[in-house]
Structures are given as C-alpha cells and as structure tokens.
Write an enzyme that holds these catalytic residues in place. Structure first.
Site, mmCIF file in Angstrom:
data_model
loop_
_atom_site.group_PDB
_atom_site.id
_atom_site.type_symbol
_atom_site.label_atom_id
_atom_site.label_comp_id
_atom_site.label_asym_id
_atom_site.label_seq_id
_atom_site.Cartn_x
_atom_site.Cartn_y
_atom_site.Cartn_z
ATOM 1 N N THR A 160 0.799 -1.219 0.000
ATOM 2 C CA THR A 160 0.000 0.000 0.000
ATOM 3 C C THR A 160 0.832 1.269 0.000
ATOM 4 O O THR A 160 1.792 1.392 0.768
ATOM 5 C CB THR A 160 -0.872 -0.017 1.275
ATOM 6 O OG1 THR A 160 -1.757 -1.117 1.153
ATOM 7 C CG2 THR A 160 -1.645 1.264 1.460
ATOM 8 N N ARG A 175 -13.969 -7.861 0.537
ATOM 9 C CA ARG A 175 -13.183 -7.467 1.717
ATOM 10 C C ARG A 175 -12.635 -6.039 1.537
ATOM 11 O O ARG A 175 -12.134 -5.671 0.475
ATOM 12 C CB ARG A 175 -12.031 -8.454 1.895
ATOM 13 C CG ARG A 175 -11.107 -8.145 3.086
ATOM 14 C CD ARG A 175 -9.898 -7.350 2.689
ATOM 15 N NE ARG A 175 -8.917 -7.227 3.775
ATOM 16 C CZ ARG A 175 -7.877 -6.408 3.738
ATOM 17 N NH1 ARG A 175 -7.662 -5.653 2.690
ATOM 18 N NH2 ARG A 175 -7.037 -6.341 4.748
ATOM 19 N N VAL A 176 -12.724 -5.252 2.588
ATOM 20 C CA VAL A 176 -12.138 -3.918 2.598
ATOM 21 C C VAL A 176 -11.183 -3.841 3.781
ATOM 22 O O VAL A 176 -11.511 -4.294 4.881
ATOM 23 C CB VAL A 176 -13.238 -2.832 2.717
ATOM 24 C CG1 VAL A 176 -12.637 -1.455 2.947
ATOM 25 C CG2 VAL A 176 -14.118 -2.825 1.461
ATOM 26 N N GLY A 177 -10.012 -3.278 3.541
ATOM 27 C CA GLY A 177 -9.019 -3.157 4.613
ATOM 28 C C GLY A 177 -9.064 -1.785 5.276
ATOM 29 O O GLY A 177 -10.068 -1.077 5.223
ATOM 30 N N ASP A 178 -7.935 -1.418 5.874
ATOM 31 C CA ASP A 178 -7.854 -0.149 6.597
ATOM 32 C C ASP A 178 -7.669 1.062 5.679
ATOM 33 O O ASP A 178 -8.003 2.182 6.053
ATOM 34 C CB ASP A 178 -6.668 -0.193 7.573
ATOM 35 C CG ASP A 178 -5.352 -0.439 6.834
ATOM 36 O OD1 ASP A 178 -5.336 -1.258 5.895
ATOM 37 O OD2 ASP A 178 -4.336 0.195 7.193
ATOM 38 N N THR A 219 0.453 0.911 6.554
ATOM 39 C CA THR A 219 0.478 -0.183 5.594
ATOM 40 C C THR A 219 0.515 -1.486 6.385
ATOM 41 O O THR A 219 0.888 -1.493 7.552
ATOM 42 C CB THR A 219 1.713 -0.062 4.674
ATOM 43 O OG1 THR A 219 1.712 -1.144 3.740
ATOM 44 C CG2 THR A 219 3.012 -0.084 5.443
ATOM 45 N N GLY A 220 0.117 -2.559 5.743
ATOM 46 C CA GLY A 220 0.161 -3.849 6.423
ATOM 47 C C GLY A 220 -1.212 -4.460 6.572
ATOM 48 O O GLY A 220 -2.152 -4.106 5.845
ATOM 49 N N GLY A 235 -4.567 -4.876 7.278
ATOM 50 C CA GLY A 235 -5.582 -3.869 7.564
ATOM 51 C C GLY A 235 -6.496 -4.211 8.722
ATOM 52 O O GLY A 235 -6.909 -3.330 9.484
HETATM 53 C C1 SD4 Z 1 -5.035 -3.667 3.429
HETATM 54 N N1 SD4 Z 1 -3.393 -2.251 4.434
HETATM 55 O O1 SD4 Z 1 -5.836 -3.790 2.506
HETATM 56 C C2 SD4 Z 1 -3.819 -2.822 3.188
HETATM 57 C C3 SD4 Z 1 -2.816 -3.651 2.484
HETATM 58 C C4 SD4 Z 1 -1.417 -3.400 2.791
HETATM 59 O O2 SD4 Z 1 0.601 -4.285 3.153
HETATM 60 O O3 SD4 Z 1 -0.979 -2.367 3.228
HETATM 61 N N2 SD4 Z 1 -0.608 -4.384 2.684
HETATM 62 O O4 SD4 Z 1 -5.167 -4.239 4.503
#
Ligand code: SD4
Length: 341
Positions: free
Chosen positions: A200, A228-231, A251-252, A254
């Site tokens: 991200t 699915r929706v992340g952060d 990032t990471g 979510g």
């Molecule tokens: C998510 N945070 O969709 C995003 C993806 C991401 O490292 O950052 N991946 O959860």
C-alpha cells in the site's frame, strides 16, 4: 484551567516531561516535507516534491503522488495489483486535508485512479465514502474512464499460481518484506526502475504554508475474499490528519489496524506530546500487545509527520521502509525500526 490540569495528568501518566509539548511547538518548522510508505515511495515522493516546491498545496501534492503510483503496474496498488480470490482487482483509497475534509472509495473496480475519485467524493458529494458499484458509477459520471478489468500479465501469472493452492496466508507476506520469500503468490514485483515494489502507498505531506494532508491507495491484500475492505480507505484507520498535531498513514494487515483505529491512535499519541517516531512505536505496541503470539504472523507499519516537519516510523516486523524528501535531501529511503527483530 481544568483542561491544562487534564493534560498535566495525562502527560505525567505517560512519564513525559510536561513541558515537551510547549518545547516542540517552538521548533522552527522545516518546509516542505513529504513522507511515503516503502521504497516504492520514491516515485510518489518525487511527484509530491515537485508539486510542493512549486508552491502547491499538500492536498494537491499527495493526490499527485497517489496518481503517480497508481500509474505503475505493481502488485499492490492500482489496477495492475493482485486480484481478490475470485480474480477481480478491487481498489481502496482515501484522502484528507488540513481542514479535516475527507473522501474515500472502497471496493472500486475498473477505475484507474481511486485517489482522485476519493477527492471527488470529498469535493463533489455530501458524503465521505462511496463503495462498489456506486463508487464506480460516480467515477464514470465524473469523467473517469471505465477500464477493461483485465488482470495485468504479472497479476494473471501470480493469480494462476495462487489458484494451485488457494491459500490466504499473510505470513508469506511478512517473509516477502523480510526478503526471505523466494517466490510464490506474494513474490515481489519490480518497478520500471528496477527497485522492488511493496505494499500500500501512503503519502503524507507538509506544504510551504505549513499545512498537512495525506492519502492512501491500495489494491488491498492480494487474494482477499471478494468484498473485503481493509484499513486503507477508512479515515482514522489507514490515514488521519490533524493539522495542529500531525499526519499518519499505515500499511500492512488492515484488519489489525482497523481494530485499534491505528492512524487516529498514533495522531492522539502525538497530541499527548510524543514525537512522530515515539507515537508510531506506541501505536505498534498497542497492536502487538493485544496478542503478542498472533502478532508474530502479520506486518503493520506506521509513518508520521508533525506540523514542524519532524517525521518517524515504526513497524511490527523488520523489513518496513519509507521514503522522505525535505529541503536538505530528497528521495531518501530509511529503514524503520520494529517491535520484533
Ligand atoms: C489492506 N493495508 O488492505 C492494506 C494492504 C497493505 O501491506 O498495506 N498491505 O489491509
């Protein structure tokens, strides 16, 4: 009186010198500054830096940064990203300015620049978030072309490989960011300049007028469940900006960020007088200490920027890096410290 007493108690509880807030306020600002997640952030930073030094607003600079990275075919941002488990690329993005204006899109398909659609949501609608087909229809009405929906050749190959086992395993993602993964569904793709691409893209910027803005754009976790929706598109989780206090983007994994309203949490630690790096570290601690064993299996990284141009980062796992540009140096990639070695 009551207010300052509360602040005294809060700062004392954190073990912070009570005067630190005041002292920080008098630090002469360094302007402009732009900070982006990952080493792939050099592309975003370069674009934002040109805008900032030309006197543009932080909001315009971060949107341009998002557009620049969405144009690059990569595993994790834009239409070239890895698809969901049904084979569709779905995009999430958000943007926030110095006046707490916000716009966001989620589960958006076949539109190349979700960050710009998010800005349109902010500026052209009475709402702050549009999702799915509604977001797509709105984008088309606003003049964004409807793209083909074909996977990029790299994403097609990765998806076909993933289908062999159909595993959803964030752990592999961690190994990749630590450089251990030799291939497989989360193998890193390369950017045109030969550098590795990562996850991200989040960019936070401080412009020449001393105003902060931020954006976040992503195709989300590869091979996620459909819908699915992340952060990343969630204001307060993936991104938060308070012009008086700081800007934070992450990032990471979510799900773990949403659980603690991560970006807002880190901004609140800065409000309590912590430096950007200390605040990121406390945010990561909050995530990890919920369940330290489980935290060994995911990655989250925060970056933060203060109104005086001070920046910092912290991550759950090693392997997270970020790109900074400021008057003395541009496009510098820094390694973040992490909770686990
Ligand atoms: C998510 N945070 O969709 C995003 C993806 C991401 O490292 O950052 N991946 O959860």
């Amino acid at each position: 009186m009551i207010k300052s007493r509360r602040r005294f108690i809060r700062n004392s509880a954190l073990g912070l010198p009570v005067l630190s807030l005041k002292a920080k306020r008098f630090r002469p600002p360094i302007l402009p500054v732009v900070v982006s997640t990952w080493d792939s952030g050099t592309i975003a930073n370069e674009t934002a830096w040109s805008a900032l030094t030309a006197g543009e607003k932080a909001l315009d600079a971060v949107e341009k940064a998002g557009i620049a990275i969405e144009d690059v075919v990569s595993c994790c941002v834009g239409l070239g990203g890895n698809p969901d488990r049904d084979g569709f690329v779905t995009l999430d993005a958000c943007i926030m300015d110095e006046e707490a204006n916000i716009g966001s899109v989620a589960f958006l398909e076949r539109i190349k620049h979700p960050v710009s659609v998010a800005r349109k949501v902010m500026e052209e609608t009475p709402h702050v978030m549009l999702v799915g087909i509604g977001a797509q229809n709105f984008a088309i009405q606003q003049g964004f072309p409807l793209e083909s929906g074909e996977l990029s050749p790299a994403a097609r190959k990765t998806y076909e490989k993933w289908l062999e086992k159909s595993e959803y395993n964030p752990r592999i993602n961690i190994e990749r960011t630590q450089g251990k993964s030799k291939g497989g569904p989360f193998a890193p793709s390369r950017l045109p300049d030969g550098s590795f691409n990562h996850d991200t893209m989040g960019t936070i910027a401080l412009d020449q007028s001393g105003n902060l803005s931020g954006m976040c754009t992503t195709s989300g976790m590869g091979f996620k469940m459909r819908g699915r929706v992340g952060d990343s598109p969630i204001i307060g989780a993936g991104l938060f900006v308070d012009n008086e206090v700081g800007a934070v983007v992450c990032t990471g994994q979510g799900e773990e960020v949403i659980r603690v309203a991560g970006a807002h949490l880190v901004v609140e630690f800065m409000r309590d007088g912590l430096s950007p790096k200390e605040a990121c570290m406390k945010g990561i601690e909050r995530i990890v200490t919920r369940d330290t064993e489980r935290a060994k299996d995911f990655q989250v990284g925060f970056i933060a920027l203060s109104p005086t141009g001070e920046y910092g980062a912290f991550a759950v796992q090693k392997g997270f890096n970020y790109t900074i540009s400021e008057p003395d140096q541009q496009g510098i990639v820094l390694d973040s410290e992490s909770y686990f070695d």
